[in-house]
Design an enzyme around this catalytic site. Sequence first.
Site, PDB file in Angstrom:
ATOM      1  NE  ARG A 181       6.848   4.337   0.434  1.00 58.27           N
ATOM      2  CZ  ARG A 181       6.627   5.144   1.470  1.00 58.27           C
ATOM      3  NH1 ARG A 181       7.615   5.439   2.295  1.00 58.27           N
ATOM      4  NH2 ARG A 181       5.436   5.664   1.684  1.00 58.27           N
ATOM      5  CE  LYS A 206       3.357   3.350   3.210  1.00 57.66           C
ATOM      6  NZ  LYS A 206       3.461   3.305   4.657  1.00 57.66           N
ATOM      7  CD  GLU A 246      10.172   1.713  10.400  1.00 59.44           C
ATOM      8  OE1 GLU A 246       9.995   2.680   9.646  1.00 59.44           O
ATOM      9  OE2 GLU A 246      10.012   0.525  10.030  1.00 59.44           O
ATOM     10  CG  LEU A 273       8.463   2.479   4.730  1.00 64.49           C
ATOM     11  CD1 LEU A 273       8.229   1.288   3.797  1.00 64.49           C
ATOM     12  CD2 LEU A 273       7.143   3.166   5.042  1.00 64.49           C
ATOM     13  CG  HIS A 283       0.185 -20.903   2.467  1.00 62.01           C
ATOM     14  ND1 HIS A 283      -0.865 -21.633   2.961  1.00 62.01           N
ATOM     15  CD2 HIS A 283       0.648 -20.169   3.508  1.00 62.01           C
ATOM     16  CE1 HIS A 283      -1.032 -21.363   4.249  1.00 62.01           C
ATOM     17  NE2 HIS A 283      -0.126 -20.467   4.603  1.00 62.01           N
ATOM     18  NE  ARG A 287      -6.094 -19.316   4.407  1.00 63.04           N
ATOM     19  CZ  ARG A 287      -5.157 -20.154   4.814  1.00 63.04           C
ATOM     20  NH1 ARG A 287      -5.147 -21.404   4.380  1.00 63.04           N
ATOM     21  NH2 ARG A 287      -4.203 -19.750   5.637  1.00 63.04           N
ATOM     22  CE1 TYR A 347       1.185  -0.222   4.385  1.00 60.10           C
ATOM     23  CE2 TYR A 347       0.156   1.933   4.331  1.00 60.10           C
ATOM     24  CZ  TYR A 347       0.974   1.017   4.956  1.00 60.10           C
ATOM     25  OH  TYR A 347       1.595   1.347   6.141  1.00 60.10           O
TER      26      TYR A 347
HETATM   27  N1  PDD Z   1       2.997   5.123   7.508  1.00 59.82           N
HETATM   28  N2  PDD Z   1       7.706   3.849   8.918  1.00 59.82           N
HETATM   29  C1  PDD Z   1       6.577   3.121   8.891  1.00 59.82           C
HETATM   30  C2  PDD Z   1       6.591   1.767   9.508  1.00 59.82           C
HETATM   31  C3  PDD Z   1       5.404   3.638   8.308  1.00 59.82           C
HETATM   32  O1  PDD Z   1       4.274   2.907   8.291  1.00 59.82           O
HETATM   33  C4  PDD Z   1       5.430   4.952   7.751  1.00 59.82           C
HETATM   34  C5  PDD Z   1       4.227   5.565   7.080  1.00 59.82           C
HETATM   35  C6  PDD Z   1       6.625   5.681   7.819  1.00 59.82           C
HETATM   36  C7  PDD Z   1       6.750   7.051   7.239  1.00 59.82           C
HETATM   37  O2  PDD Z   1       6.764   7.000   5.836  1.00 59.82           O
HETATM   38  P1  PDD Z   1       6.257   8.214   4.934  1.00 59.82           P
HETATM   39  O3  PDD Z   1       7.075   9.396   5.316  1.00 59.82           O
HETATM   40  O4  PDD Z   1       6.533   7.769   3.538  1.00 59.82           O
HETATM   41  O5  PDD Z   1       4.784   8.435   5.221  1.00 59.82           O
HETATM   42  C8  PDD Z   1       7.741   5.084   8.389  1.00 59.82           C
HETATM   43  C9  PDD Z   1       1.797   5.574   6.831  1.00 59.82           C
HETATM   44  C10 PDD Z   1       1.591   7.049   6.928  1.00 59.82           C
HETATM   45  C11 PDD Z   1       0.616   4.735   7.294  1.00 59.82           C
HETATM   46  O6  PDD Z   1       0.801   3.531   7.388  1.00 59.82           O
HETATM   47  O7  PDD Z   1      -0.458   5.282   7.536  1.00 59.82           O
END
Ligand code: PDD
Length: 291
Positions: free
Chosen positions: A56, A151, A184, A208, A106, A104, A37
């Site tokens: 990304r 992501k 993070e 991320l 895997h 379903r 996403y």
């Molecule tokens: N989250 N690290 C993680 C684990 C994240 O899920 C996010 C963003 C970030 C920051 O990334 P960016 O600057 O590209 O938004 C770092 C989004 C906002 C979410 O899951 O809602």
Amino acid sequence: MKQPGTLTAWVNDRFTPLGEARVHIEDRGFQFADGIYEVIACFGGTFIDLDEHLARLWRSCEAIALEPAVSREKLRDLIRETYRRNPFPDAMLYVQITRGVAPRSHHIPENIRPTLVITARQLSQVPEEKIRRGATAITLADIRWKRCDIKSIALLASVLGKQEADRMHADEAFWLDEDGHLLEGCSTNCFAVIDESLVTHPLDHRVLGGITRDLAIRLARRYGLPVHERPWRLDEQGLSELFMTSTTNAAMPVCRVDGHVIGNGRPGRISMQIRTLLLQHFDELRAGKRS
Ligand code: PDD
């Protein structure tokens, strides 16, 4: 102002009222979290770093061998059209691509058609009071998988982390590795100010690559602030400030972690400088001064 009942979502090949938007119960996103996403901000009709988010998204797709059913150009148009149909002053566009629908198993079936969903929601301003006081955070041992650079929609660890933060009346939970390095947050990247330099964890499989992280680093360097991408700990000598970055919050100062005061307990000068630089950059984008 758009009312929730009138929101419109893109699902696969058409726009649908949000309340009627559906995907199949055998969608692999639902059954295996087999998907990726993006969250993209749009301020006053100006998308922030849309190309970087799309790049990304494509990297995430490649990492899980998922071929998006649309071209990057088509997806860009669809995202813009979703905003046009849900024109909040400030909006958060959510794009999700899953592997698609199949009985379903895997094993990834051949010739499966990915599911594409795009929604828009209002992006609320962070209350000024929150910025003046600064955010609070807790730390947790990192229980996530070893590909946090993707992501992925598999966000259960982050959901549980946020739940624990809520329970402790904190805004964010920061993940620590086994040596106590701060990686993070559940939905943010994190920076420390150590001896007047910005320090943040390097890009690897444990974090991320945040679009806002990247922008904050570029702006800081442009304005002469040294930035070091290296592992760091909260108990380092000279650590005076913390802030976290994300699409939805820009840069948010963090003044307390696990109940301990950071620096003098107020949003730090450098953190606020980075926040101002980001907001100025967004204003310039809006005014058409930058692309
Ligand atoms: N989250 N690290 C993680 C684990 C994240 O899920 C996010 C963003 C970030 C920051 O990334 P960016 O600057 O590209 O938004 C770092 C989004 C906002 C979410 O899951 O809602």
